[in-house]
Scaffold this motif. Structure first.
Motif, PDB file in Angstrom:
ATOM      1  N   GLY A 651       0.806  -1.209   0.000  1.00 47.77           N
ATOM      2  CA  GLY A 651       0.000   0.000   0.000  1.00 47.77           C
ATOM      3  C   GLY A 651       0.838   1.258   0.000  1.00 47.77           C
ATOM      4  O   GLY A 651       0.346   2.338   0.313  1.00 47.77           O
ATOM      5  N   THR A 652       2.126   1.124  -0.366  1.00 44.81           N
ATOM      6  CA  THR A 652       3.014   2.283  -0.359  1.00 44.81           C
ATOM      7  C   THR A 652       4.160   2.066  -1.334  1.00 44.81           C
ATOM      8  O   THR A 652       4.434   0.947  -1.773  1.00 44.81           O
ATOM      9  N   GLU A 653       4.835   3.144  -1.670  1.00 47.81           N
ATOM     10  CA  GLU A 653       6.006   3.071  -2.540  1.00 47.81           C
ATOM     11  C   GLU A 653       7.246   2.887  -1.672  1.00 47.81           C
ATOM     12  O   GLU A 653       7.378   3.511  -0.619  1.00 47.81           O
ATOM     13  N   LYS A 654       8.148   2.035  -2.121  1.00 46.77           N
ATOM     14  CA  LYS A 654       9.350   1.752  -1.337  1.00 46.77           C
ATOM     15  C   LYS A 654      10.574   1.715  -2.248  1.00 46.77           C
ATOM     16  O   LYS A 654      10.470   1.403  -3.439  1.00 46.77           O
ATOM     17  N   TRP A 655      11.732   2.030  -1.642  1.00 49.90           N
ATOM     18  CA  TRP A 655      12.999   1.808  -2.326  1.00 49.90           C
ATOM     19  C   TRP A 655      13.385   0.349  -2.134  1.00 49.90           C
ATOM     20  O   TRP A 655      13.358  -0.181  -1.027  1.00 49.90           O
ATOM     21  N   VAL A 656      13.723  -0.311  -3.257  1.00 47.80           N
ATOM     22  CA  VAL A 656      14.107  -1.724  -3.209  1.00 47.80           C
ATOM     23  C   VAL A 656      15.496  -1.864  -3.813  1.00 47.80           C
ATOM     24  O   VAL A 656      15.735  -1.424  -4.944  1.00 47.80           O
ATOM     25  N   THR A 657      16.405  -2.442  -3.057  1.00 47.29           N
ATOM     26  CA  THR A 657      17.762  -2.660  -3.550  1.00 47.29           C
ATOM     27  C   THR A 657      17.755  -3.781  -4.588  1.00 47.29           C
ATOM     28  O   THR A 657      17.172  -4.837  -4.363  1.00 47.29           O
ATOM     29  N   ALA A 658      18.425  -3.540  -5.717  1.00 45.67           N
ATOM     30  CA  ALA A 658      18.502  -4.559  -6.776  1.00 45.67           C
ATOM     31  C   ALA A 658      19.696  -4.247  -7.659  1.00 45.67           C
ATOM     32  O   ALA A 658      19.587  -3.548  -8.663  1.00 45.67           O
ATOM     33  N   ASP A 659      20.850  -4.759  -7.274  1.00 50.63           N
ATOM     34  CA  ASP A 659      22.037  -4.579  -8.092  1.00 50.63           C
ATOM     35  C   ASP A 659      21.880  -5.382  -9.384  1.00 50.63           C
ATOM     36  O   ASP A 659      20.873  -6.061  -9.592  1.00 50.63           O
ATOM     37  N   ILE A 660      22.886  -5.353 -10.235  1.00 51.36           N
ATOM     38  CA  ILE A 660      22.789  -5.909 -11.575  1.00 51.36           C
ATOM     39  C   ILE A 660      22.389  -7.380 -11.584  1.00 51.36           C
ATOM     40  O   ILE A 660      21.817  -7.868 -12.565  1.00 51.36           O
ATOM     41  N   ASP A 661      22.624  -8.102 -10.506  1.00 50.04           N
ATOM     42  CA  ASP A 661      22.322  -9.539 -10.481  1.00 50.04           C
ATOM     43  C   ASP A 661      20.967  -9.850  -9.861  1.00 50.04           C
ATOM     44  O   ASP A 661      20.650 -11.016  -9.612  1.00 50.04           O
ATOM     45  N   LYS A 662      20.149  -8.825  -9.617  1.00 45.51           N
ATOM     46  CA  LYS A 662      18.838  -9.057  -9.011  1.00 45.51           C
ATOM     47  C   LYS A 662      17.781  -8.177  -9.672  1.00 45.51           C
ATOM     48  O   LYS A 662      18.075  -7.120 -10.211  1.00 45.51           O
ATOM     49  N   ILE A 663      16.542  -8.641  -9.588  1.00 44.28           N
ATOM     50  CA  ILE A 663      15.380  -7.865  -9.994  1.00 44.28           C
ATOM     51  C   ILE A 663      14.459  -7.795  -8.778  1.00 44.28           C
ATOM     52  O   ILE A 663      14.348  -8.774  -8.026  1.00 44.28           O
ATOM     53  N   PRO A 664      13.816  -6.667  -8.514  1.00 42.24           N
ATOM     54  CA  PRO A 664      12.856  -6.618  -7.401  1.00 42.24           C
ATOM     55  C   PRO A 664      11.761  -7.670  -7.575  1.00 42.24           C
ATOM     56  O   PRO A 664      11.045  -7.687  -8.571  1.00 42.24           O
ATOM     57  N   LEU A 665      11.683  -8.555  -6.582  1.00 40.37           N
ATOM     58  CA  LEU A 665      10.828  -9.726  -6.674  1.00 40.37           C
ATOM     59  C   LEU A 665      10.247 -10.000  -5.287  1.00 40.37           C
ATOM     60  O   LEU A 665      10.996 -10.099  -4.314  1.00 40.37           O
ATOM     61  N   PHE A 666       8.916 -10.109  -5.223  1.00 37.33           N
ATOM     62  CA  PHE A 666       8.257 -10.313  -3.936  1.00 37.33           C
ATOM     63  C   PHE A 666       7.223 -11.433  -4.063  1.00 37.33           C
ATOM     64  O   PHE A 666       6.591 -11.585  -5.109  1.00 37.33           O
ATOM     65  N   ILE A 667       7.062 -12.182  -2.980  1.00 32.50           N
ATOM     66  CA  ILE A 667       6.100 -13.279  -2.942  1.00 32.50           C
ATOM     67  C   ILE A 667       4.982 -12.915  -1.964  1.00 32.50           C
ATOM     68  O   ILE A 667       5.236 -12.507  -0.827  1.00 32.50           O
ATOM     69  N   LYS A 668       3.758 -13.077  -2.412  1.00 32.66           N
ATOM     70  CA  LYS A 668       2.609 -12.756  -1.579  1.00 32.66           C
ATOM     71  C   LYS A 668       2.552 -13.705  -0.385  1.00 32.66           C
ATOM     72  O   LYS A 668       2.756 -14.918  -0.520  1.00 32.66           O
ATOM     73  N   GLU A 669       2.307 -13.157   0.807  1.00 30.09           N
ATOM     74  CA  GLU A 669       2.218 -14.011   1.993  1.00 30.09           C
ATOM     75  C   GLU A 669       1.115 -15.052   1.789  1.00 30.09           C
ATOM     76  O   GLU A 669       0.093 -14.790   1.172  1.00 30.09           O
ATOM     77  N   GLY A 670       1.373 -16.225   2.315  1.00 30.13           N
ATOM     78  CA  GLY A 670       0.427 -17.330   2.180  1.00 30.13           C
ATOM     79  C   GLY A 670       0.598 -18.142   0.913  1.00 30.13           C
ATOM     80  O   GLY A 670      -0.027 -19.197   0.763  1.00 30.13           O
ATOM     81  N   ALA A 671       1.463 -17.670  -0.012  1.00 28.14           N
ATOM     82  CA  ALA A 671       1.631 -18.365  -1.279  1.00 28.14           C
ATOM     83  C   ALA A 671       2.360 -19.685  -1.094  1.00 28.14           C
ATOM     84  O   ALA A 671       3.209 -19.832  -0.208  1.00 28.14           O
ATOM     85  N   MET A 672       2.033 -20.633  -1.957  1.00 32.99           N
ATOM     86  CA  MET A 672       2.757 -21.896  -2.050  1.00 32.99           C
ATOM     87  C   MET A 672       3.257 -22.014  -3.487  1.00 32.99           C
ATOM     88  O   MET A 672       2.463 -22.228  -4.410  1.00 32.99           O
ATOM     89  N   ILE A 673       4.563 -21.849  -3.677  1.00 31.08           N
ATOM     90  CA  ILE A 673       5.159 -21.758  -5.008  1.00 31.08           C
ATOM     91  C   ILE A 673       5.826 -23.090  -5.345  1.00 31.08           C
ATOM     92  O   ILE A 673       6.819 -23.466  -4.727  1.00 31.08           O
ATOM     93  N   PRO A 674       5.304 -23.820  -6.352  1.00 30.62           N
ATOM     94  CA  PRO A 674       5.909 -25.109  -6.715  1.00 30.62           C
ATOM     95  C   PRO A 674       7.157 -24.927  -7.573  1.00 30.62           C
ATOM     96  O   PRO A 674       7.235 -23.998  -8.388  1.00 30.62           O
ATOM     97  N   LYS A 675       8.127 -25.818  -7.408  1.00 26.62           N
ATOM     98  CA  LYS A 675       9.371 -25.738  -8.159  1.00 26.62           C
ATOM     99  C   LYS A 675       9.826 -27.129  -8.596  1.00 26.62           C
ATOM    100  O   LYS A 675       9.643 -28.109  -7.882  1.00 26.62           O
ATOM    101  N   TYR A 676      10.453 -27.163  -9.774  1.00 17.73           N
ATOM    102  CA  TYR A 676      11.159 -28.346 -10.251  1.00 17.73           C
ATOM    103  C   TYR A 676      12.664 -28.112 -10.100  1.00 17.73           C
ATOM    104  O   TYR A 676      13.105 -26.962  -9.983  1.00 17.73           O
ATOM    105  N   PRO A 677      13.453 -29.168 -10.177  1.00 16.46           N
ATOM    106  CA  PRO A 677      14.901 -28.961 -10.212  1.00 16.46           C
ATOM    107  C   PRO A 677      15.308 -28.284 -11.519  1.00 16.46           C
ATOM    108  O   PRO A 677      14.569 -28.350 -12.514  1.00 16.46           O
TER     109      PRO A 677
END
Length: 799
Positions: A651-677
């Motif tokens: 609900g607000t604007e924030k500064w997010v650190t993201a050097d060249i090897d990262k992109i601002p990425l957030f996961i919604k609380e309560g989420a269950m994110i499936p992954k493969y190898p």
């Protein structure tokens, strides 16, 4: 309601007094003194169709856009006649039709106006071509915002913009340049927390003005055809998008490899160069599933041929690439070289399948092969013939996917960059000129391609990609946004285009990562990869005349960054596949703009950069050089920083650190994110365990994992695995319920749950109401639990 003071104004004609009313099942007809007939059809309680005829006559009711599978049926339709207006009521809407002017007003049952005519329907005779220019103007409501319209390189909120739809080969287009490669005449209006949509199903060149010329008026018009539009009511934006997407259709599930990373260039040749690129991917351990062959694989650019000097044995090459996990995708254009010794040209001439000019001669145009003729894909016989042309390429050579380009159609060295307007078309038995058929030409080409590829790769699933499109093309094909440029501005454009296309019913979409024209530096390429892996279609493509654009074409740091993010995409394949299943089955866009995600928060209405990937992942690309981070808007709720696991309040604007090897990425609380190898290509590894990252929430959240055999059609017979999870978090407790359906047996027997953000230490665990020993819980910085895939309930208590 506004009343007409004049029947004619500035050359425009208007309906006058309604003199008759007729109802025929779901259709209500209103006829005016001067021969205008308004047909209102109730498709569903919240979906209406408006058609207007002049001189009492409707055109044949035919559309390429509408899906045969669209849902129909309503609960109530009541027509009431009053002194000054007619009222049509459904379970959701009230439609007023003014007796004196035929203007309409749509409101909800509480009386809140959703949409209403300003001047309403009017028309102007087209003396040059015949027929009418048909027009509609609406009142712009207070603080109204506008979204959608497909492939537009402009701000996501269209308020104050004017755009038009005329499918155009727009090489190296710029920001706000219009039109582009696709015509999707659908928009969403949002005001007073109520959303609606309008789809103007007219294939002539069309125009939309969103309070640009007059700040209180929204209007749309076309150079011919009918005033024929559909109205979708929300009041939530997801319901509007779902209604439009249901009407125009969704694709079947693609093979899972189509959601992997793809590499393309104009052009990879000869065979040794293709093999070299493939080997580099495997040597550098950068996952890749497909390599594309642009026009130079052909013999003199003749479609459905191979240059045997560059590719002496195409089948052997395709087979060898496939053994190493690479699927081959080849390009086919619509222009057929005028060459009496060329078998495709001979067949089309014998069958009279090429488009002709109004006076009879074949339409000739210059494309890559030189002088070309163009099949009339609006003729069903031509589509059947075209589909069969793919037999050798798909079933004998073994190519895995097909790429239709230049199908606007693009024609060189002519002022309009396309076919002349007097070119004739069959239009499925409704003969017309190119004025009407232009916007659907590419759509009908890729429709025929889809049918051919589907037939000849069976029992596997087809993969097709097109550049040109009209509403409904998503039923047949994926797409990309055409010939972009390697600039930071185009990184911004690509981000906005993807969100807009997904809102416009066409989710299987991507951009040329890194830019097609000109050369990106390593930083721009890295930032574009970071964005592109979160787009439904993920392909690097470049013009090749400026140098190489493979992941290893820059410095080792960039190569490492590319590998890191492509690996992340491959880990997220089950999440991405589930997104596609929800798009295909539930009409849910794969990417969601923030306005779609939370329309109640007015702060989201003008955001362009942030978007939701699927349902639970918030992405915001870095779009300027030398950045160590950026300011971004976090939507309401609590979100986990993917990299640091810090929980932030939205609900607000924030500064997010993201050097060249990262992109601002957030996961919604309560989420269950499936992954493969991580795999080097889909199917390289047998999945021995499904990993699910679980993000704690104080409250309830739902998540889904859809899986099947990853190709083929067994899923249509119920052989799929659908896991619906319900997470409930309390202060000292976390419970997860699983509801499973489908008969597909996954290759893995266990699920590994990685628990993020637990606010308590684990004291007790029970699975399906039986306590388990704490030794089964591994402590390695995060809590993880390995559990049978068939569990129905997990309960974790803390202290």
């Amino acid at each position: 309601m506004i009343t007409n003071t004049e029947l004619e104004y500035k050359g425009n004609l208007y309906p006058n007094k309604i003199v008759s009313l007729k109802q025929d099942a779901d259709k209500v007809f209103f006829t005016s003194e001067n021969g205008v007939v308004l047909q209102i059809t109730v498709l569903r309680d919240s979906v209406l169709r408006f058609r207007y005829a002049t001189d009492y006559v409707f055109e044949p009711d035919f559309s390429y856009a509408i899906s045969e599978d669209a849902n129909k049926g309503y609960n109530r339709l009541e027509v009431i006649e009053q002194d000054t207006e007619y009222i049509i009521e459904t379970e959701k809407l009230k439609i007023l039709v003014d007796i004196n002017t035929m203007r309409t007003q749509i409101s909800d049952l509480e009386g809140n106006i959703i949409n209403e005519d300003e001047l309403g329907f009017h028309w102007e005779e087209n003396y040059q071509y015949g027929g009418n220019t048909v027009k509609m103007s609406k009142i712009t409501q207070s603080s109204e915002s506008f979204y959608g319209m497909g492939d537009k390189a402009t701000h996501s909120n269209l308020k104050g913009k004017r755009v038009h739809n005329w499918v155009t080969d727009q090489y190296a287009y710029g920001k706000d340049q219009d039109p582009l490669y696709k015509a999707i005449p659908f928009y969403i209006g949002l005001h007073n927390n109520k959303a609606y949509g309008i789809f103007f199903d007219n294939t002539f060149k069309s125009y939309f003005d969103f309070s640009h010329e007059r700040r209180n008026t929204t209007s749309f018009w076309a150079d011919g055809g009918e005033m024929n539009y559909y109205f979708f009511y929300g009041p939530d934006m997801p319901k509007v998008v779902r209604g439009y997407t249901d009407l125009t259709g969704t694709p079947e599930l693609p093979p899972l490899w189509a959601l992997g990373y793809h590499q393309s260039k104009w052009s990879y040749y000869p065979e040794s160069r293709v093999k070299e690129v493939a080997k580099s991917f495997r040597d550098l351990r950068i996952p890749c599933d497909a390599i594309y062959l642009d026009i130079d694989y052909m013999d003199g650019f003749r479609c459905f041929t191979w240059d045997k000097t560059k590719f002496p044995d195409p089948k052997r090459m395709v087979d060898e690439l496939f053994e190493d996990g690479f699927k081959t995708v080849t390009m086919i254009d619509p222009g057929i070289k005028v060459d009496p010794d060329y078998w495709v040209y001979q067949e089309a001439m014998e069958k009279d399948y090429f488009c002709k000019r109004a006076d009879g001669p074949y339409m000739n145009g210059k494309v890559w092969p030189g002088k070309c003729n163009f099949p009339d894909f609006t003729n069903p016989e031509v589509r059947e013939w075209w589909a069969e042309l793919y037999k050798e390429m798909m079933s004998e050579v073994g190519v895995h996917g097909m790429w239709n380009d230049m199908n606007e159609p693009a024609i060189m060295e002519v002022p309009g960059k396309t076919a002349p307007l007097d070119m004739r078309h069959d239009y499925d038995g409704n003969p017309c000129s190119h004025r009407k058929a232009h916007n659907i030409y590419g759509m009908q080409m890729v429709r025929a391609t889809y049918e051919g590829v589907k037939k000849h790769v069976y029992p596997k699933r087809p993969f097709v990609i097109t550049r040109a499109a009209y509403s409904g093309t998503q039923r047949y094909s994926s797409t990309w946004t055409g010939d972009n440029v390697a600039t930071w501005e185009h990184l911004w454009i690509a981000n906005v285009q993807m969100q807009r296309m997904c809102l416009s019913g066409m989710s299987f979409v991507g951009s040329d990562i890194g830019g097609f024209a000109e050369q990106p530096n390593g930083e721009l390429f890295a930032r574009w990869i970071q964005l592109g892996v979160f787009h439904p279609f993920c392909r690097v493509h470049s013009s090749g005349d400026h140098g190489d654009q493979e992941p290893w074409s820059f410095d080792p740091e960039v190569t490492d960054i590319v590998r890191k993010f492509v690996e992340l995409r491959y880990q997220l394949l089950p999440y991405l596949y589930t997104m596609f299943w929800k798009y295909s089955k539930e009409k849910m866009p794969m990417l969601k703009s923030l306005a779609y995600f939370d329309q109640e928060d007015s702060q989201t209405h003008f955001r362009t950069d942030e978007f939701i990937f699927g349902e639970h992942i918030l992405v915001c690309p870095v779009q300027e050089p030398n950045a160590k981070g950026r300011r971004m808007y976090i939507p309401r709720g609590k979100w986990f920083n993917f990299w640091t696991e810090e929980v932030v309040d939205g609900g607000t604007e924030k500064w997010v650190t993201a050097d060249i090897d990262k992109i601002p990425l957030f996961i919604k609380e309560g989420a269950m994110i499936p992954k493969y190898p991580v795999q080097q290509y889909v199917g390289e590894k047998e999945i021995k365990e499904l990993v699910i990252d679980v993000y704690y929430k104080l409250g309830t959240e739902s998540s889904t994992v859809y899986e099947d055999a990853q190709d083929g059609y067994d899923y249509a017979k119920g052989r799929y695995s659908l896991r619906n999870f319900k997470l409930v978090g309390k202060e000292t407790q976390l419970s997860i319920q699983q509801f499973k359906s489908g008969t597909y047996i996954t290759s893995y027997e266990t699920i590994k749950l990685n628990l993020h953000g637990l606010p308590f230490k684990i004291k007790e665990v029970s699975i399906d109401n039986e306590k388990v020993f704490l030794k089964d819980i591994k402590h390695n910085g995060t809590n993880s639990i390995v559990i049978s895939k068939d569990f129905t309930g997990l309960n974790i208590k803390g202290k």
